[in-house]
Design an enzyme around this catalytic site. Sequence first.
Site, mmCIF file in Angstrom:
data_model
loop_
_atom_site.group_PDB
_atom_site.id
_atom_site.type_symbol
_atom_site.label_atom_id
_atom_site.label_comp_id
_atom_site.label_asym_id
_atom_site.label_seq_id
_atom_site.Cartn_x
_atom_site.Cartn_y
_atom_site.Cartn_z
ATOM 1 N N ASP A 77 101.072 -1.625 -80.026
ATOM 2 C CA ASP A 77 102.516 -1.576 -79.768
ATOM 3 C C ASP A 77 102.863 -0.485 -78.751
ATOM 4 O OD1 ASP A 77 102.429 -3.337 -81.940
ATOM 5 O OD2 ASP A 77 102.942 -1.773 -83.372
ATOM 6 N N ALA A 120 114.550 -2.693 -90.339
ATOM 7 C CA ALA A 120 114.788 -1.539 -89.460
ATOM 8 C C ALA A 120 113.462 -1.063 -88.865
ATOM 9 C CB ALA A 120 115.473 -0.418 -90.228
ATOM 10 N N SER A 167 112.646 -6.786 -86.536
ATOM 11 C CA SER A 167 111.373 -7.482 -86.662
ATOM 12 C C SER A 167 111.529 -8.598 -87.678
ATOM 13 C CB SER A 167 110.268 -6.512 -87.105
ATOM 14 O OG SER A 167 109.066 -7.211 -87.379
ATOM 15 N N TRP A 168 111.384 -9.854 -87.218
ATOM 16 C CA TRP A 168 111.544 -11.012 -88.087
ATOM 17 C C TRP A 168 112.885 -10.909 -88.824
ATOM 18 C CZ3 TRP A 168 107.299 -14.660 -89.470
ATOM 19 C CH2 TRP A 168 106.178 -14.520 -88.639
ATOM 20 N N GLU A 222 110.155 -10.007 -82.728
ATOM 21 C CA GLU A 222 110.104 -8.569 -82.969
ATOM 22 C C GLU A 222 109.862 -7.824 -81.669
ATOM 23 O OE1 GLU A 222 106.971 -7.937 -85.767
ATOM 24 O OE2 GLU A 222 105.377 -8.221 -84.323
#
Length: 547
Positions: free
Chosen positions: A87, A248, A267-268, A312
């Site tokens: 990431d 969050a 995210s999702w 995401e």
Amino acid sequence: MKKRIKTAVSLLTVMAVLFTGCGKAEKQSAGSGGAVQEEKSGTLTPEDRAEREKTAQSEKAALKTDFKVDMKDIKTSFIEGGEAVHDPSILEVDGTYYIYGSHMASAKSKDMRKWEYLYRGAPEDNPIFGDIYSSKDGALAFTGSTESVIPASGTSIWAPDVKYSEKRKLYYMYFCTSSNFYTSTICYATSPSPEGPFKYEGNLIYSGFNENTLDKTNVEEVVDKDTAMKTYTQDEGISYDYRRYPNALDPTIFWDKDGRMWMTYGSWSGGIFLLEIDESTGKVIHPKADPEKDVDPYFGKKLLGGGHVSIEAPYILYDKESDYYYLYVSYGGLEQKKGYQIRVFRSKTPDGNYEDMKGEHPEPGAGSHNNFGLKLSGNYRLPSLDQAYMATGHNSAFIAKDGKRYIVNHTRFENRGEQHQPRVHQYLLNEEGWPCMLPYATDGESVSEKGYEKSKVVGEYYMINQGTKIGSLIAEPEKIVLTEGGNLFGEKIQGMWKAKDGSYYIHMIVDGKEYSGVLCEMNDEAGTKTMTFSAVGENESLWGVKY
């Protein structure tokens, strides 16, 4: 046997149009939804199409091309990126590039190809994160550790994003701690140095709370308890409504063209959200509720997604040249065979609406989300790679001090399981202002603003089509021919092409679909110089490489 996508790899027998011209490439404004707003000299006009149709039959009959894909004589290599930073979020500081990633990993580089660790892992002496463990009421109080209010299975600190604040003369780090797929905390910290240590400043946004844990969050500073329970939970407060409201996770920050600071996250779960930040403090500016515009007073403006479908890693970047805000997200699961991939939307304002090339965006009830968003990169194989790249996703993006644009992501590989490394690709904007990601990892290449001599462009290419699917399929190369007369032929495909004089823009039609893209000469990943093209259309990306 592994299933794979057969896409298109190109062979350009291009004794054709001279791509250079007098003067600089004319700047054009980007149209909405990807549609061309005015006729440009590079597009395929009705006259161009009629001319090509006249010669198509004779050119096809004269072809002697063997369309069999054979890459065994092309030199291959593997870029040892050096370090595994999942990431990755990029920061450029005085000629050094920093990436910050999940699991408290960070690295730096001078060329964006070879990275060396700064720090990694979650020990208490990790200097980047400084005093993150020092406060029982801090980043790990609610989520992210075995001792949190909602315990995690281990220390779970994810997806930091670091940016420099001119106003405060400090580096801001926004990051998250998490305990499960919808229960997380967004936190922030500051430092005078990109290498830390960062001082923990506070928690900003919580998700995953219920009636028993609400008082351990800051939600009641924004809405009262009754409203919070009625709005954010289900089953009379027993569980968090994660399909409507966000996880969050994955916070990133940006500045709009007026100098206002924003944070996007999600995210999702309930999708991707946006909140304004007070740059003088780093804290959230909570908006007034506006249900008609999808604005929640605590979580902010909903931008995309919802219903707990895969979306995401939001990252927003403003580009002065096109005057668009670009919202990058990742679809799929992050594992090697789960189809992780990069998508992009754009908007004229920081708070949307963000739309794809078809003028659409994903939301509950809109159908399969694989149809939404321009897909820039997924699973693919190209000449010079010793194995296919898999699960290319969770990207950041930036415009460097020299004006070049880059996308930074992690990638897994066909034969390396869940091992991953960072990769950085330069991207260019096409004539309509959509990002076109160059096929190979950057190696210092510079595009020719005036285009390329015919002798550098003619020849055989391999081309892949990234498609729009989500899964384990690999985009495989296939040969095509671009003829002197402007036609395009492959073993099972047909179309036409045209380049815009005096620029690096190229326009193509492949099996009835229109693509608009760019040309760039660059090194492949074995160090061999090659001409490439990258073109986008109907949310798909075509990459072509010449050998």
